[in-house]
Scaffold this active site. Structure first.
Site, PDB file in Angstrom:
ATOM      1  N   MET A 130       0.837  -1.201   0.000  1.00 24.46           N
ATOM      2  CA  MET A 130       0.000   0.000   0.000  1.00 24.46           C
ATOM      3  C   MET A 130       0.875   1.255   0.000  1.00 24.46           C
ATOM      4  SD  MET A 130      -3.458  -0.837   2.027  1.00 24.46           S
ATOM      5  CE  MET A 130      -2.879  -0.520   3.670  1.00 24.46           C
ATOM      6  N   HIS A 153       9.359  -3.428   3.442  1.00 20.46           N
ATOM      7  CA  HIS A 153       8.941  -3.640   2.045  1.00 20.46           C
ATOM      8  C   HIS A 153      10.172  -3.932   1.178  1.00 20.46           C
ATOM      9  CE1 HIS A 153       5.564  -0.780   3.361  1.00 20.46           C
ATOM     10  NE2 HIS A 153       4.907  -1.852   2.972  1.00 20.46           N
ATOM     11  N   ASP A 212       2.116  -9.581   9.137  1.00 18.45           N
ATOM     12  CA  ASP A 212       0.659  -9.657   8.998  1.00 18.45           C
ATOM     13  C   ASP A 212       0.289 -11.133   8.891  1.00 18.45           C
ATOM     14  OD1 ASP A 212      -0.017  -6.716   8.765  1.00 18.45           O
ATOM     15  OD2 ASP A 212       1.533  -6.931   7.251  1.00 18.45           O
ATOM     16  N   GLN A 247      -3.237 -12.257   7.793  1.00 12.53           N
ATOM     17  CA  GLN A 247      -3.403 -11.951   6.366  1.00 12.53           C
ATOM     18  C   GLN A 247      -2.675 -12.996   5.512  1.00 12.53           C
ATOM     19  OE1 GLN A 247      -2.890  -7.861   4.641  1.00 12.53           O
ATOM     20  NE2 GLN A 247      -0.876  -8.621   4.088  1.00 12.53           N
ATOM     21  N   LEU A 282       8.674  -2.568  11.744  1.00 11.14           N
ATOM     22  CA  LEU A 282       8.436  -1.463  10.811  1.00 11.14           C
ATOM     23  C   LEU A 282       7.023  -1.551  10.270  1.00 11.14           C
ATOM     24  CD1 LEU A 282      11.814  -1.453   8.878  1.00 11.14           C
ATOM     25  CD2 LEU A 282      11.016   0.225  10.542  1.00 11.14           C
TER      26      LEU A 282
HETATM   27  P1  AMP Z   1       1.468  -2.954   3.459  1.00 12.91           P
HETATM   28  O1  AMP Z   1       2.035  -1.924   2.528  1.00 12.91           O
HETATM   29  O2  AMP Z   1       1.473  -2.541   4.898  1.00 12.91           O
HETATM   30  O3  AMP Z   1       0.157  -3.499   2.989  1.00 12.91           O
HETATM   31  O4  AMP Z   1       2.482  -4.191   3.417  1.00 12.91           O
HETATM   32  C1  AMP Z   1       2.854  -4.789   2.199  1.00 12.91           C
HETATM   33  C2  AMP Z   1       3.590  -6.056   2.515  1.00 12.91           C
HETATM   34  O5  AMP Z   1       4.745  -5.763   3.292  1.00 12.91           O
HETATM   35  C3  AMP Z   1       2.757  -7.058   3.333  1.00 12.91           C
HETATM   36  O6  AMP Z   1       2.998  -8.363   2.845  1.00 12.91           O
HETATM   37  C4  AMP Z   1       3.282  -6.872   4.722  1.00 12.91           C
HETATM   38  O7  AMP Z   1       3.138  -8.011   5.540  1.00 12.91           O
HETATM   39  C5  AMP Z   1       4.754  -6.592   4.439  1.00 12.91           C
HETATM   40  N1  AMP Z   1       5.379  -5.888   5.569  1.00 12.91           N
HETATM   41  C6  AMP Z   1       4.900  -4.789   6.220  1.00 12.91           C
HETATM   42  N2  AMP Z   1       5.717  -4.461   7.231  1.00 12.91           N
HETATM   43  C7  AMP Z   1       6.720  -5.366   7.234  1.00 12.91           C
HETATM   44  C8  AMP Z   1       7.887  -5.564   8.051  1.00 12.91           C
HETATM   45  N3  AMP Z   1       8.166  -4.778   9.073  1.00 12.91           N
HETATM   46  N4  AMP Z   1       8.704  -6.598   7.758  1.00 12.91           N
HETATM   47  C9  AMP Z   1       8.427  -7.429   6.711  1.00 12.91           C
HETATM   48  N5  AMP Z   1       7.352  -7.290   5.900  1.00 12.91           N
HETATM   49  C10 AMP Z   1       6.521  -6.280   6.160  1.00 12.91           C
END
Ligand code: AMP
Length: 273
Positions: free
Chosen positions: A27, A34, A147, A150, A181
């Site tokens: 997102m 990421h 997540d 998810q 993070l």
């Molecule tokens: P988001 O942009 O928050 O929807 O996250 C996109 C992807 O990045 C999802 O698969 C999340 O689980 C992963 N993600 C978010 N934060 C972290 C993190 N701190 N470490 C590893 N992956 C992450």
């Protein structure tokens, strides 16, 4: 790096690409977590696709859809430097029509834990991930273990719908102080951020006790809640990899999950043991 806005444009670009494709849906407001997903995808595929889409159907009424951080230029730079080949940047109107066929999260596993405080959230997540996977048609797609619920539901969807993609779980990346993070960490004041550190501390405390031989989940939960005081804890639970609560930790098959609200920000974290 090619930046594509519409599903048709991305499909056309990928149709003429012959190698393996790794996909990282996000997102935006990209951070090092990421970036780690992108690097993992980079190391195992001929091309990497990243999508940046703040998906409205996974936000509930009154949630932070409009306030969600949007950082188009910085995100583009991060993707470029991380070696992304295709950056997919659709608008809501490119992704959703009217009167659509809908996809629902499973009745039980989609409505426990995070699904209790955010009913319907996971239906929105599965809907958009399904759409994105259909557009990109990747060999592998990368999701964070942070997540965890998810990730489990996406793995379930891929299996239930016989989808041809390998889901690759990726480790949680943390700041030096231990906080996982998250794009939502920008909402935290300095004071709230230091309060938020109780979340990784609680998980660390539980892990340490497990390593010392304490396997009874009730006792571990009590210890975690003591560390989390006085945060507003949505849940601090210990489940197996199918997300069923367990009485005893079984090492290699257990996830300890915490969700707490700090200020007005809901923070998630977990440890897989
Ligand atoms: P988001 O942009 O928050 O929807 O996250 C996109 C992807 O990045 C999802 O698969 C999340 O689980 C992963 N993600 C978010 N934060 C972290 C993190 N701190 N470490 C590893 N992956 C992450």
């Amino acid at each position: 790096m090619e930046i594509l806005k519409t599903p048709a444009a991305l499909k056309a670009a990928l149709e003429i690409f012959k190698g393996s494709v790794g996909f990282v849906p996000t997102m935006g407001a990209l951070h090092i977590g990421h970036k780690a997903l992108i690097e993992t995808a980079r190391s195992a595929n001929d091309a990497v696709v990243v999508s940046i889409f703040v998906n409205p159907t996974q936000f509930l009424e009154g949630e932070d859809l409009n306030a969600y951080p949007r950082r188009k230029e910085a995100d583009e730079k991060i993707c470029e430097l991380a070696g992304v080949d295709y950056l997919f940047y659709p608008d809501v109107a490119d992704m959703y029509g009217r009167d659509e066929v809908s996809l629902s999260a499973p009745d039980v596993r989609g409505y426990i834990l995070e699904g209790t405080s955010r009913p319907g959230h996971f239906s929105g997540v599965l809907t958009v991930v399904n759409k994105l996977l259909n557009i990109v048609n990747p060999d592998r797609a990368y999701f964070g273990k942070k997540d965890a619920q998810q990730l489990m539901l996406i793995e379930t969807m891929v299996s239930n719908l016989f989808m041809n993609v390998e889901i690759v779980p990726c480790e949680t990346v943390r700041d030096d102080d231990g906080l996982a993070l998250s794009s939502r960490n920008v909402y935290l004041s300095a004071q709230e951020r230091s309060e938020a550190l109780k979340i990784p501390r609680a998980l660390k405390r539980a892990t340490k006790l497990v390593m010392q031989g304490e396997l009874e989940t009730g006792r571990l939960q009590t210890e975690m809640l003591a560390v989390l005081e006085p945060l507003e804890v949505e849940y601090a639970v210990i489940v197996n990899r199918a997300f069923a609560p367990v009485e005893y930790v079984e090492i290699g098959h257990t996830i300890i999950l915490v969700e707490a609200v700090v200020g007005t920000t809901r923070l998630l974290d977990n440890i897989w043991i």
